[in-house]
Design an enzyme around this catalytic site. Sequence first.
Site, PDB file in Angstrom:
ATOM      1  N   ILE A  17       1.323  -1.280   0.207  1.00 39.60           N
ATOM      2  CA  ILE A  17       0.082   0.029   0.277  1.00 39.60           C
ATOM      3  C   ILE A  17       0.746   1.377   0.368  1.00 39.60           C
ATOM      4  CG2 ILE A  17      -1.485   1.167   1.363  1.00 39.60           C
ATOM      5  CD1 ILE A  17      -2.752  -1.125   2.485  1.00 39.60           C
ATOM      6  N   ASP A  36      11.417   4.166   5.173  1.00 37.02           N
ATOM      7  CA  ASP A  36      11.238   2.598   4.810  1.00 37.02           C
ATOM      8  C   ASP A  36      12.325   1.878   5.832  1.00 37.02           C
ATOM      9  OD1 ASP A  36      10.829  -0.591   4.434  1.00 37.02           O
ATOM     10  OD2 ASP A  36       9.287   0.631   3.119  1.00 37.02           O
ATOM     11  N   ASP A  63      14.190   4.791  10.546  1.00 36.28           N
ATOM     12  CA  ASP A  63      13.216   3.390  11.513  1.00 36.28           C
ATOM     13  C   ASP A  63      12.012   4.019  12.309  1.00 36.28           C
ATOM     14  OD1 ASP A  63      12.336   0.935  13.742  1.00 36.28           O
ATOM     15  OD2 ASP A  63      14.089   0.535  14.455  1.00 36.28           O
ATOM     16  N   ARG A 152      -5.751 -12.508  15.600  1.00 35.88           N
ATOM     17  CA  ARG A 152      -4.839 -11.780  15.323  1.00 35.88           C
ATOM     18  C   ARG A 152      -5.546 -10.477  16.387  1.00 35.88           C
ATOM     19  NH1 ARG A 152      -4.767 -14.067  11.245  1.00 35.88           N
ATOM     20  NH2 ARG A 152      -4.420 -13.849   9.540  1.00 35.88           N
ATOM     21  N   TYR A 155      -2.416  -7.622  16.388  1.00 36.40           N
ATOM     22  CA  TYR A 155      -2.445  -6.895  15.478  1.00 36.40           C
ATOM     23  C   TYR A 155      -4.180  -5.800  15.617  1.00 36.40           C
ATOM     24  CZ  TYR A 155      -3.497  -5.214  10.702  1.00 36.40           C
ATOM     25  OH  TYR A 155      -3.440  -4.222   9.523  1.00 36.40           O
ATOM     26  N   THR A 190      -1.803  -7.862  -0.657  1.00 34.87           N
ATOM     27  CA  THR A 190      -0.315  -7.227  -0.621  1.00 34.87           C
ATOM     28  C   THR A 190       0.382  -8.263  -1.013  1.00 34.87           C
ATOM     29  OG1 THR A 190      -0.412  -6.855   1.520  1.00 34.87           O
ATOM     30  CG2 THR A 190      -1.242  -5.196   0.817  1.00 34.87           C
ATOM     31  N   PRO A 191       1.777  -8.336  -1.032  1.00 36.36           N
ATOM     32  CA  PRO A 191       3.153  -8.675  -1.521  1.00 36.36           C
ATOM     33  C   PRO A 191       3.397  -9.584   0.612  1.00 36.36           C
ATOM     34  CG  PRO A 191       3.745  -7.086  -2.620  1.00 36.36           C
ATOM     35  CD  PRO A 191       2.524  -6.436  -1.730  1.00 36.36           C
TER      36      PRO A 191
END
Length: 258
Positions: A17, A36, A63, A152, A155, A190-191
Amino acid sequence: MRLQDKVCLITGGGKGIGAATAIAFAREGAWVEIGDVDTAAGQETAQAIENELGKRAVATHVDVTDARSVARWAADIMGRHGRIDVLFNNAGISAVGPLHEIDQSLWERVMAVNVTGVYLVSRAVLPIMMDQKSGSVINMSSCIAALGLMRRAAYAATKGAILSMTKSMQVDYAPYGIRVNALMPGTIYTPFVQDYIERSYDDPQSAIQGLKARQLGGELGTPEDVAMAAVYLASDESKYVMGTGLAVDGGVTAGKFS
């Protein structure tokens, strides 16, 4: 050119994303700053933007859990542009498993990236926006903040925190002309999601079909679907949208046909 010459920061902008949003922002005329921890991925996204649009993106190793790394990034951006118009707090990681099986170190790592990371980057950028009397902050929550999902808990705890943080931030910073909103994606292919499915299921294709069945439209979302929602929240078109969680989830939180 909905973001013409706006300076837009994206954390976790190297893949998924974040990368799709970096490209979408640049296509709308923005100057894009990609932060990133995966330096190579960030540079790859910046290079893709440069190949298509010219040099409108810079990638930096950042970071989000390190206050000094974040402060250096904000200072470098101010040196290049002298302003910050949009902050997209996109960086995040996940953890899978019921709560009693989550190791404390993993719990703390997910909290550090997903919650403390938003705090640290926002803390560095908000004073700049306050001085400008303008800005748009977009925080990455999830539709999981509004529903339960098996295995989850860690998360979900972070994404619920982000949604609540977004609302309180909006109250604090509205007097400075700053808008704060959250995105609440559903299952986006996403990957990261692809890798998780391939490692976790004996029959990845059946798993994908099961995920699709949860969506009212019968399809998984793409990074570009979320990126276009981010463009809207970053642009002046959303000037009356404040403190909201915008669902981009294929209808998963709306209910089922039957």
